[in-house]
Design a protein around this motif. Structure first.
Motif, PDB file in Angstrom:
ATOM      1  N   LEU A 152       0.837  -1.211   0.000  1.00 31.77           N
ATOM      2  CA  LEU A 152       0.000   0.000   0.000  1.00 31.77           C
ATOM      3  C   LEU A 152       0.867   1.254   0.000  1.00 31.77           C
ATOM      4  O   LEU A 152       0.622   2.191  -0.754  1.00 31.77           O
ATOM      5  N   LEU A 153       1.883   1.274   0.842  1.00 27.86           N
ATOM      6  CA  LEU A 153       2.750   2.451   0.943  1.00 27.86           C
ATOM      7  C   LEU A 153       3.563   2.677  -0.329  1.00 27.86           C
ATOM      8  O   LEU A 153       3.732   3.815  -0.778  1.00 27.86           O
ATOM      9  N   LEU A 154       4.062   1.596  -0.914  1.00 23.45           N
ATOM     10  CA  LEU A 154       4.971   1.719  -2.054  1.00 23.45           C
ATOM     11  C   LEU A 154       4.266   1.858  -3.395  1.00 23.45           C
ATOM     12  O   LEU A 154       4.800   2.475  -4.315  1.00 23.45           O
ATOM     13  N   THR A 155       3.068   1.304  -3.516  1.00 21.66           N
ATOM     14  CA  THR A 155       2.439   1.241  -4.843  1.00 21.66           C
ATOM     15  C   THR A 155       1.027   1.809  -4.905  1.00 21.66           C
ATOM     16  O   THR A 155       0.488   1.955  -5.997  1.00 21.66           O
ATOM     17  N   ARG A 156       0.405   2.118  -3.774  1.00 21.81           N
ATOM     18  CA  ARG A 156      -1.008   2.505  -3.800  1.00 21.81           C
ATOM     19  C   ARG A 156      -1.299   3.776  -3.010  1.00 21.81           C
ATOM     20  O   ARG A 156      -2.463   4.068  -2.725  1.00 21.81           O
ATOM     21  N   SER A 157      -0.261   4.545  -2.661  1.00 24.79           N
ATOM     22  CA  SER A 157      -0.475   5.673  -1.751  1.00 24.79           C
ATOM     23  C   SER A 157      -0.580   7.033  -2.437  1.00 24.79           C
ATOM     24  O   SER A 157      -0.734   8.050  -1.756  1.00 24.79           O
ATOM     25  N   GLU A 158      -0.522   7.073  -3.765  1.00 25.60           N
ATOM     26  CA  GLU A 158      -0.644   8.366  -4.454  1.00 25.60           C
ATOM     27  C   GLU A 158      -1.954   9.043  -4.066  1.00 25.60           C
ATOM     28  O   GLU A 158      -3.016   8.429  -4.078  1.00 25.60           O
ATOM     29  N   GLY A 159      -1.853  10.321  -3.703  1.00 24.71           N
ATOM     30  CA  GLY A 159      -3.033  11.055  -3.278  1.00 24.71           C
ATOM     31  C   GLY A 159      -3.167  11.139  -1.766  1.00 24.71           C
ATOM     32  O   GLY A 159      -4.045  11.840  -1.260  1.00 24.71           O
ATOM     33  N   THR A 160      -2.285  10.444  -1.036  1.00 21.83           N
ATOM     34  CA  THR A 160      -2.303  10.499   0.425  1.00 21.83           C
ATOM     35  C   THR A 160      -1.046  11.201   0.930  1.00 21.83           C
ATOM     36  O   THR A 160      -0.112  11.472   0.174  1.00 21.83           O
ATOM     37  N   LYS A 161      -0.996  11.435   2.226  1.00 23.96           N
ATOM     38  CA  LYS A 161       0.190  12.039   2.831  1.00 23.96           C
ATOM     39  C   LYS A 161       1.375  11.075   2.834  1.00 23.96           C
ATOM     40  O   LYS A 161       2.492  11.472   3.182  1.00 23.96           O
ATOM     41  N   TYR A 162       1.143   9.822   2.452  1.00 21.27           N
ATOM     42  CA  TYR A 162       2.204   8.819   2.438  1.00 21.27           C
ATOM     43  C   TYR A 162       2.855   8.659   1.062  1.00 21.27           C
ATOM     44  O   TYR A 162       3.692   7.788   0.883  1.00 21.27           O
ATOM     45  N   SER A 163       2.484   9.493   0.111  1.00 19.10           N
ATOM     46  CA  SER A 163       2.922   9.274  -1.266  1.00 19.10           C
ATOM     47  C   SER A 163       4.436   9.386  -1.429  1.00 19.10           C
ATOM     48  O   SER A 163       4.995   8.856  -2.382  1.00 19.10           O
ATOM     49  N   GLY A 164       5.111  10.061  -0.501  1.00 20.98           N
ATOM     50  CA  GLY A 164       6.573  10.141  -0.569  1.00 20.98           C
ATOM     51  C   GLY A 164       7.263   9.220   0.413  1.00 20.98           C
ATOM     52  O   GLY A 164       8.435   9.431   0.759  1.00 20.98           O
TER      53      GLY A 164
END
Length: 205
Positions: free
Chosen positions: A112-124
């Motif tokens: 989720l963090l590495l491949t599915r987090s675009e658009g969240t505060k975790y995207s970086g």
């Protein structure tokens, strides 16, 4: 008095995880998650503020676990003996498999963090993790350099580049869905690729 349905939260989280893994954060639908979990949107909003709060519930535990590793690594390297300071850079199969096992035990959250987090505060996330590790790792290197255990002159920018490359080799098997058997075979190759003793000028053995 009605008894609260304690099965709701696990159902919501399980269905949210499946939805986020399949469609990413931006493509995921709260309506689809609620439908799959068999709950109303009202029931979901009683527990989570919205989609990002739900995503956070799935990954924050892993973020906290990784943060604890950085915290421990930041413990004063000046307290280490010369031998301990040098051995901190020893990367063998056991070390690599420990890291892979640690991350594979948190496989879904890492995906989720590495491949599915675009658009969240975790995207970086991957870049922020490298920077956190660079900060902690450089303290070990600087202390070794101060003691004259190594004379290799490595800047913090150079360390960032090397650590980015190193962590990419750790991330990629998760990103590309390697099995544990594949990872086990890969770990020896990564050890050969990253010889920190040689890179940083430490004596071997």
């Amino acid at each position: 008095m009605a008894t609260a349905d304690k099965s709701i939260d696990p159902r919501i989280l399980d269905c949210a995880k499946a939805e986020f893994l399949a469609k990413g954060y931006l493509g995921a639908s709260l309506a689809e998650i609620c439908g799959a979990a068999g709950v109303t949107t009202g029931a979901l909003y009683k527990r989570y503020k919205g989609k990002e709060d739900l995503f956070a519930a799935l990954v924050d535990g892993t973020i906290e676990d990784l943060g604890e590793i950085v915290r421990v690594k930041r413990l004063a390297p000046e307290r280490l003996s010369d031998d301990e300071l040098i051995r901190a850079w020893d990367m063998d199969r056991e070390y690599m498999l420990w890291w892979f096992r640690y991350l594979y035990d948190r496989y879904d959250a890492m995906r989720l963090l590495l491949t599915r987090s675009e658009g969240t505060k975790y995207s970086g996330f991957e870049h922020e993790w490298v920077e956190a590790m660079r900060s902690a790792t450089c303290a070990y290197y600087r202390e070794a350099y101060r003691r004259g255990l190594t004379h290799a002159d490595v800047s913090e920018r150079e360390m960032h580049v090397m650590l980015s490359a190193f962590w990419m080799t750790i991330y990629e098997p998760i990103v590309h869905g390697f099995s544990w058997e594949d990872v086990s075979a890969l770990s020896d190759k990564i050890c050969d690729l990253f010889d920190w003793y040689k890179l940083l000028g430490f004596p071997k053995g």
